[in-house]
Design a protein around this motif. Structure first.
Motif, short mmCIF file in Angstrom:
data_model
loop_
_atom_site.label_atom_id
_atom_site.label_comp_id
_atom_site.label_asym_id
_atom_site.label_seq_id
_atom_site.Cartn_x
_atom_site.Cartn_y
_atom_site.Cartn_z
N THR A 1 -7.80 -2.78 1.77
CA THR A 1 -7.81 -3.28 0.34
C THR A 1 -7.26 -4.56 0.29
O THR A 1 -6.06 -4.63 0.78
CB THR A 1 -7.20 -2.18 -0.48
N ASP A 2 -7.79 -5.52 -0.35
CA ASP A 2 -7.24 -6.86 -0.60
C ASP A 2 -6.80 -6.77 -2.06
O ASP A 2 -7.55 -6.82 -2.92
CB ASP A 2 -8.36 -7.66 -0.80
N ALA B 1 -9.52 -5.37 -9.23
CA ALA B 1 -10.06 -6.23 -8.51
C ALA B 1 -10.87 -5.26 -7.65
O ALA B 1 -10.79 -4.13 -7.33
CB ALA B 1 -9.08 -6.82 -7.55
N PRO B 2 -12.21 -5.92 -7.13
CA PRO B 2 -12.97 -5.27 -6.25
C PRO B 2 -12.41 -5.10 -4.90
O PRO B 2 -11.48 -5.80 -4.49
CB PRO B 2 -14.27 -6.01 -6.04
N SER B 3 -12.73 -3.76 -4.25
CA SER B 3 -12.28 -3.88 -2.92
C SER B 3 -13.51 -3.07 -2.04
O SER B 3 -14.35 -2.85 -2.58
CB SER B 3 -10.94 -2.67 -2.58
N MET C 1 -16.04 -1.02 -0.82
CA MET C 1 -16.79 0.10 -1.47
C MET C 1 -16.21 0.48 -2.65
O MET C 1 -16.35 1.68 -2.93
CB MET C 1 -16.71 1.24 -0.23
N GLY C 2 -15.55 -0.12 -3.33
CA GLY C 2 -14.99 0.32 -4.51
C GLY C 2 -14.17 -0.61 -5.33
O GLY C 2 -14.39 -1.79 -5.52
N PHE C 3 -13.05 -0.13 -6.02
CA PHE C 3 -12.29 -0.88 -6.61
C PHE C 3 -10.93 -0.83 -6.73
O PHE C 3 -10.58 0.75 -6.33
CB PHE C 3 -12.61 -1.53 -8.09
N THR C 4 -9.78 -1.40 -7.12
CA THR C 4 -8.32 -1.05 -6.96
C THR C 4 -7.49 -1.61 -8.23
O THR C 4 -7.96 -2.58 -8.71
CB THR C 4 -7.85 -1.67 -5.82
N MET C 5 -6.88 -0.63 -8.88
CA MET C 5 -5.94 -0.76 -9.82
C MET C 5 -4.68 -1.68 -9.09
O MET C 5 -3.92 -0.95 -8.38
CB MET C 5 -5.48 0.37 -10.58
N LEU C 6 -4.66 -2.85 -9.18
CA LEU C 6 -3.37 -3.44 -8.68
C LEU C 6 -2.01 -3.04 -8.89
O LEU C 6 -2.00 -2.64 -9.83
CB LEU C 6 -3.69 -5.04 -8.92
#
Length: 378
Positions: free
Chosen positions: A2-3, A224-226, A228-233
């Motif tokens: 994840t970025d 933010a996008p990651s 295959m999905g997304f991340t709550m930073l």
């Protein structure tokens, strides 16, 4: 994988009333992807396990070297479930699965090894008889199964791993410290939407461990996008018992990725905790959910002895609300969505649609999620 270095400052345009409307009936189940089948500790050597994933009957076990295997749970002779038979040790050290009806034996690669009723010199080629084999992977204390669209399809990637996976010094794989399982009487889409929903917690999960419906507070989360999905930073959390137990300067990061994985990482300067919620569809109307936990926090080794009643209650509350929702969904009503609390649901449905379209067109997946700031009261 994840970025989390990107920031999100613009309000999200994603979830407007009437945007991307949908109805109660679930769409196709997500395929050509890895699912959590069970934990590695659940899959004991020498035993057969009758399972069903995405509506397909599957028998699971371990071969002579302890590696997991999975076969279609239907004997090609008279369709009796192979899981009703037994595991046998072969002279070469391997294992076979014996059908209880006529004793046909199948290797763990799906090939037919023996048909007892055949007599010597009868012109019958055992090599032409096979049971479908499923790709499995054992990783981080979990057994993953790949569910392709094409029965002959093979995985083009390994199961996902999380950047914040908790590892002890010297370990290359995380060890499951705790797991709780429940069944949800709903389609995969509704199970995943429930997993992502940030607004239901104070109403469905009434507990002193979580904020009650009488003390709702406004929250703002950056996404933010990651892959295959997304991340709550990563962010500093509000007060909670679990955060207070770990102590120190806590940071929380929550990641979602297809097909239905939600990983919550809680870390301070010294210790880490990862809670992985994994949804696996049994069929069109039933799912498994597993809450899988990893940590290196010493005090949690003691607390887990008394935690099971609480986590059991938590999952049963989800199961109850899914059952209640099913009563209304049986009439196939149109469903509503609002900003911003329902935006994660919209993102999931767009991710799912893009995944299926990309696979059908034979191209790379392109994440449709954009950086955003979401706000709600919970």
């Amino acid at each position: 994988m994840t970025d989390t270095t990107s920031s999100a400052s613009a309000p999200t345009p994603a979830a407007k009333p009437g945007d991307d409307p949908f109805r109660a009936l679930g769409g196709p189940l997500i395929r050509d992807i890895w699912y959590v089948a069970m934990t590695a500790d659940e899959l004991k050597s020498g035993k057969l396990y009758k399972k069903k994933f995405l509506g397909e009957p599957i028998v699971m076990g371990r071969d002579g070297k302890g590696a997991p295997f999975a076969l279609r749970d239907v004997c090609p002779h008279r369709a009796v479930p192979l899981s009703a038979g037994q595991m046998l040790d072969e002279p070469d050290g391997g294992k076979t699965v014996e059908c209880p009806y006529h004793g046909w034996r199948f290797r763990t690669d799906g090939g037919c090894a023996h048909i007892p009723s055949l007599v010597k010199d009868q012109p019958f080629d055992l090599e032409k008889i096979r049971v479908r084999k499923y790709a499995l992977a054992e990783q981080d204390g979990l057994i993953w199964i790949y569910m392709p669209t094409d029965p002959a399809g093979e995985p083009d990637s390994t199961p996902p791993r999380f950047e914040n996976m908790v590892l002890l010094k010297g370990q290359t794989e995380a060890k499951v410290k705790y797991v709780q399982r429940a069944e949800l009487a709903c389609h995969q889409d509704h199970a995943v939407i429930g997993l992502l929903d940030p607004a239901h917690t104070p109403f469905v999960h009434k507990s002193p461990l979580w904020r009650s419906s009488k003390t709702l507070k406004e929250k703002e989360k950056h996404y933010a996008p990651s892959e295959m999905g997304f991340t709550m930073l990563s962010h500093k959390p509000v007060n909670s018992y679990i955060y207070n137990i770990i102590g120190g300067e806590i940071r929380v990061e929550i990641q979602f990725l297809l097909p239905g994985l939600r990983a919550e990482s809680i870390r301070n300067e010294k210790y880490g905790f990862l809670g992985l919620a994994a949804i696996t569809p049994i069929d069109e109307n039933l799912c498994e959910i597993r809450e899988i936990m990893y940590w290196d926090v010493p005090i949690l080794n003691l607390i887990k002895l008394i935690a099971r009643p609480f986590t059991h209650t938590f999952l049963e509350q989800d199961a109850r609300i899914m059952k209640l929702q099913g009563e209304g969904l049986s009439y196939n009503p149109p469903l509503m969505q609002i900003p911003d609390a329902d935006t994660l649901m919209v993102w999931y449905r767009r991710l799912k649609r893009e995944w299926m379209t990309a696979k059908a067109e034979g191209r790379d997946f392109k994440n449709p999620v954009k950086p955003a700031v979401l706000r709600w009261r919970t």
